[in-house]
Design a protein around this motif. Structure first.
Motif, short mmCIF file in Angstrom:
data_model
loop_
_atom_site.label_atom_id
_atom_site.label_comp_id
_atom_site.label_asym_id
_atom_site.label_seq_id
_atom_site.Cartn_x
_atom_site.Cartn_y
_atom_site.Cartn_z
N LEU A 160 3.12 8.94 3.54
CA LEU A 160 3.26 7.56 3.09
C LEU A 160 3.95 7.51 1.73
CD1 LEU A 160 2.62 4.53 3.49
CD2 LEU A 160 0.43 4.95 2.35
N ARG A 161 5.00 6.71 1.64
CA ARG A 161 5.72 6.52 0.38
C ARG A 161 5.59 5.07 -0.07
NH1 ARG A 161 9.12 9.13 3.69
NH2 ARG A 161 10.42 7.28 3.96
N PHE A 162 5.59 4.87 -1.37
CA PHE A 162 5.46 3.53 -1.93
C PHE A 162 6.78 3.09 -2.56
CE2 PHE A 162 0.96 4.11 -1.53
CZ PHE A 162 0.44 2.82 -1.48
N TYR A 163 7.15 1.87 -2.24
CA TYR A 163 8.23 1.21 -2.97
C TYR A 163 7.58 0.06 -3.74
CZ TYR A 163 12.13 -1.90 -3.93
OH TYR A 163 13.04 -2.74 -4.55
N MET A 164 7.51 0.21 -5.07
CA MET A 164 6.82 -0.77 -5.90
C MET A 164 7.82 -1.76 -6.49
SD MET A 164 3.73 0.35 -5.64
CE MET A 164 2.98 -0.71 -6.86
N ARG A 165 7.46 -3.04 -6.43
CA ARG A 165 8.31 -4.08 -7.02
C ARG A 165 7.43 -4.99 -7.86
NH1 ARG A 165 11.36 -8.03 -3.02
NH2 ARG A 165 12.44 -6.09 -2.48
N GLU A 166 7.70 -5.03 -9.17
CA GLU A 166 6.98 -5.94 -10.04
C GLU A 166 7.64 -7.31 -10.01
OE1 GLU A 166 6.51 -4.52 -13.99
OE2 GLU A 166 5.54 -2.65 -13.40
N GLY A 167 6.84 -8.35 -10.16
CA GLY A 167 7.40 -9.69 -10.17
C GLY A 167 6.35 -10.74 -10.43
N ILE A 168 6.81 -11.99 -10.54
CA ILE A 168 5.92 -13.12 -10.73
C ILE A 168 5.10 -13.33 -9.46
CG2 ILE A 168 5.79 -15.56 -11.28
CD1 ILE A 168 6.86 -13.80 -13.55
N PRO A 169 3.76 -13.39 -9.55
CA PRO A 169 2.93 -13.44 -8.35
C PRO A 169 3.30 -14.55 -7.37
CG PRO A 169 1.56 -12.96 -10.25
CD PRO A 169 2.94 -13.25 -10.78
N ASP A 170 3.55 -15.75 -7.85
CA ASP A 170 3.86 -16.86 -6.94
C ASP A 170 5.14 -16.59 -6.16
OD1 ASP A 170 1.61 -18.16 -7.78
OD2 ASP A 170 2.64 -19.53 -9.15
N LEU A 171 6.14 -16.00 -6.82
CA LEU A 171 7.40 -15.68 -6.14
C LEU A 171 7.20 -14.54 -5.15
CD1 LEU A 171 9.93 -15.90 -9.13
CD2 LEU A 171 9.33 -17.67 -7.46
N SER A 185 1.83 -7.52 -9.76
CA SER A 185 2.03 -8.23 -11.02
C SER A 185 2.31 -7.25 -12.14
CB SER A 185 0.78 -9.06 -11.35
OG SER A 185 0.82 -9.50 -12.70
N PRO A 186 3.26 -7.55 -13.04
CA PRO A 186 3.53 -6.64 -14.17
C PRO A 186 2.38 -6.56 -15.16
CG PRO A 186 4.79 -8.68 -14.40
CD PRO A 186 4.18 -8.70 -13.03
N THR A 187 1.44 -7.50 -15.10
CA THR A 187 0.28 -7.43 -15.99
C THR A 187 -0.82 -6.53 -15.43
OG1 THR A 187 -0.86 -9.35 -15.00
CG2 THR A 187 0.75 -9.79 -16.76
N LEU A 188 -0.56 -5.93 -14.27
CA LEU A 188 -1.58 -5.13 -13.60
C LEU A 188 -1.05 -3.79 -13.09
CD1 LEU A 188 -4.50 -5.03 -12.45
CD2 LEU A 188 -3.59 -6.13 -10.39
N GLY A 189 0.10 -3.82 -12.42
CA GLY A 189 0.60 -2.65 -11.72
C GLY A 189 0.71 -1.38 -12.54
N PRO A 190 1.37 -1.40 -13.71
CA PRO A 190 1.56 -0.15 -14.46
C PRO A 190 0.25 0.47 -14.94
CG PRO A 190 3.05 -1.88 -15.24
CD PRO A 190 2.05 -2.53 -14.33
N TYR A 191 -0.81 -0.31 -15.00
CA TYR A 191 -2.07 0.15 -15.58
C TYR A 191 -3.12 0.50 -14.52
CZ TYR A 191 0.70 -2.59 -18.73
OH TYR A 191 1.78 -3.11 -19.40
N LEU A 192 -2.79 0.22 -13.26
CA LEU A 192 -3.73 0.48 -12.17
C LEU A 192 -3.12 1.35 -11.07
CD1 LEU A 192 -6.32 0.06 -10.51
CD2 LEU A 192 -5.40 -2.16 -9.77
N MET A 193 -1.85 1.11 -10.72
CA MET A 193 -1.29 1.71 -9.52
C MET A 193 -1.03 3.22 -9.58
SD MET A 193 -1.54 -0.51 -7.32
CE MET A 193 -0.73 0.37 -5.98
N PRO A 194 -0.69 3.83 -10.73
CA PRO A 194 -0.42 5.27 -10.71
C PRO A 194 -1.54 6.11 -10.10
CG PRO A 194 0.41 4.35 -12.73
CD PRO A 194 -0.33 3.24 -12.04
N PRO A 195 -2.83 5.93 -10.49
CA PRO A 195 -3.87 6.73 -9.83
C PRO A 195 -4.09 6.33 -8.38
CG PRO A 195 -4.84 5.17 -11.39
CD PRO A 195 -3.38 5.14 -11.62
N LEU A 212 -0.40 -7.22 -4.60
CA LEU A 212 -1.57 -7.06 -5.45
C LEU A 212 -1.36 -7.88 -6.71
CD1 LEU A 212 -4.23 -5.54 -6.21
CD2 LEU A 212 -2.76 -3.85 -7.32
N GLY A 213 -2.33 -8.76 -7.01
CA GLY A 213 -2.17 -9.57 -8.19
C GLY A 213 -3.37 -10.47 -8.44
N PRO A 214 -3.29 -11.28 -9.49
CA PRO A 214 -4.38 -12.20 -9.80
C PRO A 214 -4.52 -13.26 -8.72
CG PRO A 214 -2.88 -11.93 -11.68
CD PRO A 214 -2.21 -11.33 -10.49
N LEU A 215 -5.75 -13.66 -8.45
CA LEU A 215 -6.01 -14.76 -7.53
C LEU A 215 -5.92 -16.08 -8.27
CD1 LEU A 215 -9.01 -13.24 -5.53
CD2 LEU A 215 -6.62 -13.42 -4.80
#
Length: 307
Positions: free
Chosen positions: A121-132, A99-109, A146-149
Motif C-alpha cells: 500500500l502506497r500513500f499519495y498525500m494532498r494537503e488542502g482546505i477541508p471544505d474543498l 488538513s495542513p493543520t493536522l497532516g504533517p503532525y499526525l500522518m508520518p507515524p 482526514l480533517g476537522p469535523l
C-alpha cells in the motif's frame, strides 16, 4: 452509446476549461480528446462544449451532463475497487486528503505503521482546505479525507476519531506568561491571532474568543500554523494552536510559551471520511482505526499546560 472514455474527456474539460490541459490530465492527445468530444456531441445530438480561441466552456446542458458523467465515473471506480477486493487486500495507491493543520503532525507515524502492516500500500498525500477537499472526495479525486469535523458532502461515510486539545500560547515576555495561575478574567480583551477564515481552525479560535471575551484580530491572518506561531512570538497577540502541532514543533523549546488557564478545555473534533459506496470501505475503516490509535499515542505524550 457514449463511452466512459468520452465521459472522462468531458469531465476533464469541465475541470480545466482548456483542451490542452484537459488532454494532459486525461492522458490523451489534444486531437484525440477533441475528436471524441465531437463524437459524443453527435451521439447525444447536443452541443456540450463552446470552443473559444483561448479556452473552452461547457454549455448549460454540457455542465449538467458533465456532473452526471462525473458521478458515473466515480461509481465505476468503486465497482472496480469492489471487484479487486474480492481477490486481494487493499493495495496500490491510496489518495489521501488531509488538513495542513493536522497532516504533517499526525500522518508520518500512521503511514509508517500502515506500511509495516501492508507493504504493497502506497500513500499519495494532498494537503488542502477541508471544505474543498470534501468536494474532491465526492468527485472521486481522492479516496479518503482526514480533517476537522464537520465534514460535509453527499454519500459520504464520516467517522469521528478523536478530540485534539487546543492550547493557548503567548510570547515568553508576555505578562500572562509569568503568571502561575491565569483566570478567564485575565484573558478579557486579549488580542488573538488565527489562520484565515477558510480553515476550520479559524472557526474554533473565533468560538474560544467568544467564550473567553478575547478579541480575534482581523488584520492579521496566518497562512500556516508556523506563521501564526511566528506572529505570536513577535508580540502581535496570543495564539490558539492544536496539541499535535505543539508536540511536534515545541517539544524541545521554542519561541512561545504555553499558558495555563483555569477551566481551559478547548478542543476540536477530528474525523475521517470516504465515499459510502467505496469498494474498500472495510479496509478504509481499518485505516481510520490506525489513525485513531496513533493519535491516542501521540496525544498521551502532550503535557496540556493549558488545562
Amino acid at each position: 452509446m457514449p463511452t466512459l472514455r468520452q465521459f472522462q474527456y468531458l469531465v476533464a474539460v469541465a475541470d480545466h476549461r482548456h483542451f490542452g490541459r484537459a488532454a494532459q490530465a486525461a492522458g490523451a492527445s489534444q486531437p484525440t480528446l477533441s475528436h471524441q468530444l465531437r463524437a459524443l456531441e453527435a451521439r447525444l445530438g447536443v452541443t456540450l462544449v463552446e470552443r473559444r480561441t483561448h479556452g473552452a466552456e461547457l454549455s448549460p446542458i454540457g455542465r449538467e451532463i458533465a456532473e452526471r458523467a462525473r458521478r458515473v465515473l466515480v461509481q465505476v471506480k468503486d465497482i472496480r475497487d469492489l471487484a479487486e477486493r474480492a481477490s486481494e487486500s487493499l493495495a496500490g495507491t491510496l489518495r489521501f486528503g488531509v488538513s495542513p493543520t493536522l497532516g504533517p503532525y499526525l500522518m508520518p507515524p500512521v503511514i509508517a505503521a500502515l506500511h509495516r502492516a501492508q507493504p504493497d500500500l502506497r500513500f499519495y498525500m494532498r494537503e488542502g482546505i477541508p471544505d474543498l477537499q470534501a468536494m474532491e472526495l465526492v468527485k472521486g479525486s481522492i479516496d479518503m479525507l482526514l480533517g476537522p469535523l464537520p465534514i460535509e458532502g453527499e454519500n459520504l461515510t464520516i467517522e469521528p476519531l478523536f478530540r485534539e486539545p487546543l492550547m493557548l500560547v503567548a510570547p515568553p515576555d508576555h505578562p500572562l506568561a509569568t503568571q502561575n495561575k491565569i483566570s478567564k478574567d485575565d484573558l478579557y480583551g486579549a488580542p488573538v491571532l488565527s489562520l484565515d477564515r477558510r480553515h476550520h481552525l479559524h472557526r474554533d479560535v473565533a468560538e474560544q474568543c467568544r467564550l473567553h471575551g478575547m478579541h480575534l484580530l482581523q488584520d492579521y491572518e496566518g497562512t500556516s500554523l508556523d506563521s501564526v506561531r511566528q506572529m505570536v512570538a513577535s508580540g502581535l497577540g496570543l495564539g490558539i494552536l492544536p496539541a499535535l502541532y505543539v508536540r511536534s514543533e515545541l517539544a524541545h523549546g521554542g519561541d512561545i510559551a504555553l499558558l495555563a488557564v483555569d477551566g481551559w478545555a478547548a478542543s476540536r473534533s477530528i474525523g475521517i471520511a470516504w465515499r459510502s459506496g467505496a469498494g474498500f470501505a472495510d479496509e478504509y475503516m481499518s485505516v481510520a482505526q490506525k489513525v485513531a490509535d496513533e493519535a491516542k499515542i501521540l496525544l498521551s505524550n502532550v503535557v496540556n499546560q493549558a488545562g
